[in-house]
Design a protein around this motif. Structure first.
Motif, PDB file in Angstrom:
ATOM      1  N   PRO A 117      35.670  76.161  88.294  1.00 20.83           N
ATOM      2  CA  PRO A 117      36.598  75.100  88.731  1.00 20.83           C
ATOM      3  C   PRO A 117      37.829  75.600  89.478  1.00 20.83           C
ATOM      4  O   PRO A 117      38.176  75.050  90.531  1.00 20.83           O
ATOM      5  CB  PRO A 117      36.974  74.411  87.414  1.00 20.83           C
ATOM      6  CG  PRO A 117      35.790  74.612  86.534  1.00 20.83           C
ATOM      7  CD  PRO A 117      35.263  75.966  86.886  1.00 20.83           C
ATOM      8  N   ASP A 118      38.524  76.602  88.952  1.00 19.89           N
ATOM      9  CA  ASP A 118      39.726  77.074  89.630  1.00 19.89           C
ATOM     10  C   ASP A 118      39.406  77.670  90.993  1.00 19.89           C
ATOM     11  O   ASP A 118      40.138  77.469  91.964  1.00 19.89           O
ATOM     12  CB  ASP A 118      40.454  78.114  88.765  1.00 19.89           C
ATOM     13  CG  ASP A 118      41.329  77.467  87.702  1.00 19.89           C
ATOM     14  OD1 ASP A 118      41.397  76.219  87.673  1.00 19.89           O
ATOM     15  OD2 ASP A 118      41.931  78.195  86.906  1.00 19.89           O
ATOM     16  N   ARG A 119      38.307  78.395  91.060  1.00 17.95           N
ATOM     17  CA  ARG A 119      37.938  79.017  92.334  1.00 17.95           C
ATOM     18  C   ARG A 119      37.531  77.942  93.355  1.00 17.95           C
ATOM     19  O   ARG A 119      37.868  78.043  94.537  1.00 17.95           O
ATOM     20  CB  ARG A 119      36.792  80.003  92.120  1.00 17.95           C
ATOM     21  CG  ARG A 119      36.479  80.835  93.342  1.00 17.95           C
ATOM     22  CD  ARG A 119      35.782  82.113  92.979  1.00 17.95           C
ATOM     23  NE  ARG A 119      35.644  82.984  94.129  1.00 17.95           N
ATOM     24  CZ  ARG A 119      35.319  84.255  94.061  1.00 17.95           C
ATOM     25  NH1 ARG A 119      35.134  84.816  92.875  1.00 17.95           N
ATOM     26  NH2 ARG A 119      35.193  84.979  95.143  1.00 17.95           N
ATOM     27  N   ALA A 120      36.798  76.937  92.871  1.00 17.03           N
ATOM     28  CA  ALA A 120      36.412  75.846  93.763  1.00 17.03           C
ATOM     29  C   ALA A 120      37.633  75.092  94.258  1.00 17.03           C
ATOM     30  O   ALA A 120      37.742  74.766  95.450  1.00 17.03           O
ATOM     31  CB  ALA A 120      35.459  74.901  93.032  1.00 17.03           C
ATOM     32  N   SER A 121      38.585  74.813  93.361  1.00 14.21           N
ATOM     33  CA  SER A 121      39.803  74.100  93.758  1.00 14.21           C
ATOM     34  C   SER A 121      40.610  74.902  94.768  1.00 14.21           C
ATOM     35  O   SER A 121      41.168  74.343  95.715  1.00 14.21           O
ATOM     36  CB  SER A 121      40.657  73.796  92.525  1.00 14.21           C
ATOM     37  OG  SER A 121      40.012  72.886  91.664  1.00 14.21           O
ATOM     38  N   ALA A 122      40.691  76.208  94.552  1.00 15.01           N
ATOM     39  CA  ALA A 122      41.425  77.058  95.491  1.00 15.01           C
ATOM     40  C   ALA A 122      40.781  77.028  96.872  1.00 15.01           C
ATOM     41  O   ALA A 122      41.475  76.949  97.895  1.00 15.01           O
ATOM     42  CB  ALA A 122      41.483  78.492  94.961  1.00 15.01           C
ATOM     43  N   ALA A 123      39.449  77.063  96.902  1.00 17.89           N
ATOM     44  CA  ALA A 123      38.750  77.038  98.188  1.00 17.89           C
ATOM     45  C   ALA A 123      38.956  75.700  98.896  1.00 17.89           C
ATOM     46  O   ALA A 123      39.155  75.652 100.114  1.00 17.89           O
ATOM     47  CB  ALA A 123      37.264  77.308  97.973  1.00 17.89           C
ATOM     48  N   VAL A 124      38.912  74.612  98.141  1.00 14.86           N
ATOM     49  CA  VAL A 124      39.150  73.295  98.728  1.00 14.86           C
ATOM     50  C   VAL A 124      40.562  73.221  99.288  1.00 14.86           C
ATOM     51  O   VAL A 124      40.784  72.731 100.399  1.00 14.86           O
ATOM     52  CB  VAL A 124      38.913  72.189  97.682  1.00 14.86           C
ATOM     53  CG1 VAL A 124      39.439  70.844  98.193  1.00 14.86           C
ATOM     54  CG2 VAL A 124      37.437  72.093  97.329  1.00 14.86           C
ATOM     55  N   SER A 125      41.533  73.705  98.523  1.00 15.20           N
ATOM     56  CA  SER A 125      42.919  73.644  98.978  1.00 15.20           C
ATOM     57  C   SER A 125      43.153  74.507 100.209  1.00 15.20           C
ATOM     58  O   SER A 125      43.887  74.126 101.121  1.00 15.20           O
ATOM     59  CB  SER A 125      43.865  74.064  97.849  1.00 15.20           C
ATOM     60  OG  SER A 125      44.001  73.025  96.906  1.00 15.20           O
ATOM     61  N   ARG A 126      42.527  75.670 100.246  1.00 15.75           N
ATOM     62  CA  ARG A 126      42.652  76.508 101.446  1.00 15.75           C
ATOM     63  C   ARG A 126      42.108  75.773 102.667  1.00 15.75           C
ATOM     64  O   ARG A 126      42.723  75.779 103.741  1.00 15.75           O
ATOM     65  CB  ARG A 126      41.909  77.830 101.237  1.00 15.75           C
ATOM     66  CG  ARG A 126      41.922  78.742 102.466  1.00 15.75           C
ATOM     67  CD  ARG A 126      41.289  80.089 102.152  1.00 15.75           C
ATOM     68  NE  ARG A 126      39.935  79.932 101.661  1.00 15.75           N
ATOM     69  CZ  ARG A 126      39.237  80.902 101.076  1.00 15.75           C
ATOM     70  NH1 ARG A 126      39.788  82.087 100.876  1.00 15.75           N
ATOM     71  NH2 ARG A 126      37.999  80.690 100.665  1.00 15.75           N
ATOM     72  N   ALA A 127      40.955  75.128 102.507  1.00 14.37           N
ATOM     73  CA  ALA A 127      40.342  74.420 103.631  1.00 14.37           C
ATOM     74  C   ALA A 127      41.188  73.234 104.074  1.00 14.37           C
ATOM     75  O   ALA A 127      41.405  73.022 105.275  1.00 14.37           O
ATOM     76  CB  ALA A 127      38.940  73.950 103.234  1.00 14.37           C
ATOM     77  N   ALA A 179      27.252  75.858  95.199  1.00 11.45           N
ATOM     78  CA  ALA A 179      26.747  76.946  94.353  1.00 11.45           C
ATOM     79  C   ALA A 179      27.280  76.865  92.929  1.00 11.45           C
ATOM     80  O   ALA A 179      26.937  77.710  92.092  1.00 11.45           O
ATOM     81  CB  ALA A 179      27.110  78.299  94.974  1.00 11.45           C
ATOM     82  N   GLY A 180      28.135  75.878  92.641  1.00  5.03           N
ATOM     83  CA  GLY A 180      28.652  75.729  91.288  1.00  5.03           C
ATOM     84  C   GLY A 180      29.756  76.713  90.948  1.00  5.03           C
ATOM     85  O   GLY A 180      29.803  77.232  89.823  1.00  5.03           O
ATOM     86  N   ALA A 181      30.652  76.956  91.889  1.00  2.87           N
ATOM     87  CA  ALA A 181      31.757  77.882  91.647  1.00  2.87           C
ATOM     88  C   ALA A 181      32.605  77.416  90.474  1.00  2.87           C
ATOM     89  O   ALA A 181      32.670  76.216  90.169  1.00  2.87           O
ATOM     90  CB  ALA A 181      32.624  78.004  92.901  1.00  2.87           C
ATOM     91  N   LEU A 189      22.473  64.698  98.143  1.00  2.00           N
ATOM     92  CA  LEU A 189      22.617  65.909  98.957  1.00  2.00           C
ATOM     93  C   LEU A 189      23.909  66.633  98.586  1.00  2.00           C
ATOM     94  O   LEU A 189      24.715  66.162  97.782  1.00  2.00           O
ATOM     95  CB  LEU A 189      22.606  65.541 100.434  1.00  2.00           C
ATOM     96  CG  LEU A 189      21.282  64.973 100.962  1.00  2.00           C
ATOM     97  CD1 LEU A 189      21.391  64.642 102.454  1.00  2.00           C
ATOM     98  CD2 LEU A 189      20.127  65.933 100.715  1.00  2.00           C
ATOM     99  N   GLY A 190      24.119  67.804  99.191  1.00  2.06           N
ATOM    100  CA  GLY A 190      25.226  68.675  98.814  1.00  2.06           C
ATOM    101  C   GLY A 190      26.466  68.475  99.677  1.00  2.06           C
ATOM    102  O   GLY A 190      26.499  67.650 100.603  1.00  2.06           O
ATOM    103  N   MET A 191      27.468  69.295  99.371  1.00  2.00           N
ATOM    104  CA  MET A 191      28.710  69.229 100.123  1.00  2.00           C
ATOM    105  C   MET A 191      28.554  69.759 101.544  1.00  2.00           C
ATOM    106  O   MET A 191      29.298  69.356 102.436  1.00  2.00           O
ATOM    107  CB  MET A 191      29.803  69.995  99.382  1.00  2.00           C
ATOM    108  CG  MET A 191      30.331  69.291  98.156  1.00  2.00           C
ATOM    109  SD  MET A 191      30.979  67.634  98.512  1.00  2.00           S
ATOM    110  CE  MET A 191      32.343  68.012  99.599  1.00  2.00           C
ATOM    111  N   ALA A 192      27.609  70.646 101.770  1.00  6.21           N
ATOM    112  CA  ALA A 192      27.383  71.133 103.134  1.00  6.21           C
ATOM    113  C   ALA A 192      26.989  69.965 104.038  1.00  6.21           C
ATOM    114  O   ALA A 192      27.486  69.832 105.171  1.00  6.21           O
ATOM    115  CB  ALA A 192      26.304  72.207 103.142  1.00  6.21           C
TER     116      ALA A 192
END
Length: 360
Positions: free
Chosen positions: A287-297, A283-285, A73-76
């Motif tokens: 890598p840098d964008r995904a990492s930024a989103a994880v760090s923001r969260a 959604a397969g963002a 399953l996914g991250m959601a």
């Protein structure tokens, strides 16, 4: 195309709903905390029967592909599950166990992985060499820090730098130099000085898989903090509605209403950040964008959880500072999770490095 997207979204919502229901059946979000209290300051720090039940539910292998015995399953779904477990203050080391399962699947292991996925064993990955880090250098012989609930580990995975790659070794926990320390919430953390004599080499390079697993662990920890702060806030509102002062409920005082409104905003912002990051990873963002989103969260959830749990204790008055009252359990758990897989400060700095200033 729009119809297919709507169908995918509907299936995703249904999957998340089912995950939440399965969690509520095992660790009810509105249950009491007798189980949590009974496990504090005792080894291994979690309930092995519940750990096995988590395996039977498929939670340990939730992110492991079906080809390796997981449910894929996914991250959601992973974040929804973590949120529910955060509400219940579940002490079982699901994030750490799931990280190890991802690594074993990437290594193609068929010896340790099945028992871990079934909850019949606990396998921990000794990746961290420095406080407040999300990097795994794999320095040979370096002490490995902050292994959660290490008192219950049967096997330890040790990433080791070899020839420009990150090899993965497995060692039995018994016989290793493993020093345990108690945490604020009554659990334990292990420090390992690895002895690879007799260790089994599982794979020659798991660097990429470990980097992905650490990103996911950071986001799932943020989701755990989200659930924790939601429950602490709800308990505080209930207390303010029922506790009387000067003949009126505490919740009728405007100053407390304003403080509660500010905390509600922090919860909403944390939820938006966690769910947005999960959608991006699914959604397969890039890598840098995904990492930024994880760090923001993670940064937002860590700071908000500490703020909300401290305020919750204060709003309960003197009773909130006693160990007998359950609200203090939330502050203690927040103190442990806030720095797990990177503190708010680390993730703020990483967000600045990774975020695209031109992105919407």
């Amino acid at each position: 195309m729009d119809g297919m997207m709507e169908q995918d979204e509907a299936e995703r919502r249904e999957s998340v709903r089912m995950i939440r229901e399965s969690a509520a059946g095992l660790v009810p979000r509105h249950g009491d905390f007798a189980r949590v209290r009974a496990l504090r300051y005792a080894d291994p720090g979690y309930d092995t029967a519940i750990w096995q039940a988590m395996g039977e539910q498929g939670w340990i292998g939730l992110r492991v592909p079906e080809a390796h015995g997981g449910i894929g399953l996914g991250m959601a779904e992973a974040c929804a599950l973590a949120e529910e477990l955060g509400q219940a203050l579940a002490p079982e080391p699901l994030v750490a166990g799931a990280l190890s399962a991802r690594l074993l699947a990437a290594a193609g292991d068929d010896s340790l992985l099945p028992a871990l996925l079934q909850g019949r064993s606990l396998v921990l990955t000794a990746w961290q060499e420095a406080p407040d880090s999300l990097e795994a250098p794999g320095t040979p012989g370096a002490p490995r820090l902050f292994l959660p609930q290490a008192a219950g580990a049967e096997t330890l995975l040790v990433p080791v730098a070899e020839g420009g790659a990150l090899a993965l070794y497995a060692v039995p926990a018994a016989g290793q130099a493993l020093h345990l320390q108690r945490t604020q919430d009554g659990g334990n953390l292990g420090t390992l000085v690895p002895d690879l004599a007799g260790a089994r080499r599982l794979h020659g390079d798991v660097g990429a898989a470990l980097a992905v697993a650490l990103e996911e662990a950071a986001l799932v920890t943020a989701a755990s903090l989200l659930g924790l702060m939601e429950r602490a806030f709800a308990m505080t509102l209930d207390y303010l509605r029922t506790r009387q002062q000067f003949g009126k409920p505490l919740g009728s005082f405007q100053a407390l209403q304003h403080r509660a409104a500010d905390l509600r905003i922090q919860i909403a912002l944390s939820r938006a950040s966690v769910e947005g990051a999960a959608r991006g990873l699914d959604a397969g963002a890039a890598p840098d964008r995904a990492s930024a989103a994880v760090s923001r969260a993670k940064a937002r959830a860590a700071e908000a959880a500490m703020l909300i749990t401290r305020e919750a204790v204060q709003m309960h008055g003197a009773i909130g500072y006693t160990d007998e009252h359950d609200i203090g359990l939330f502050l203690r758990k927040a103190m442990v999770l806030a720095n797990a897989y990177g503190s708010a400060a680390l993730h703020r700095n990483r967000f600045l490095e990774k975020a695209d200033p031109l992105a919407a």
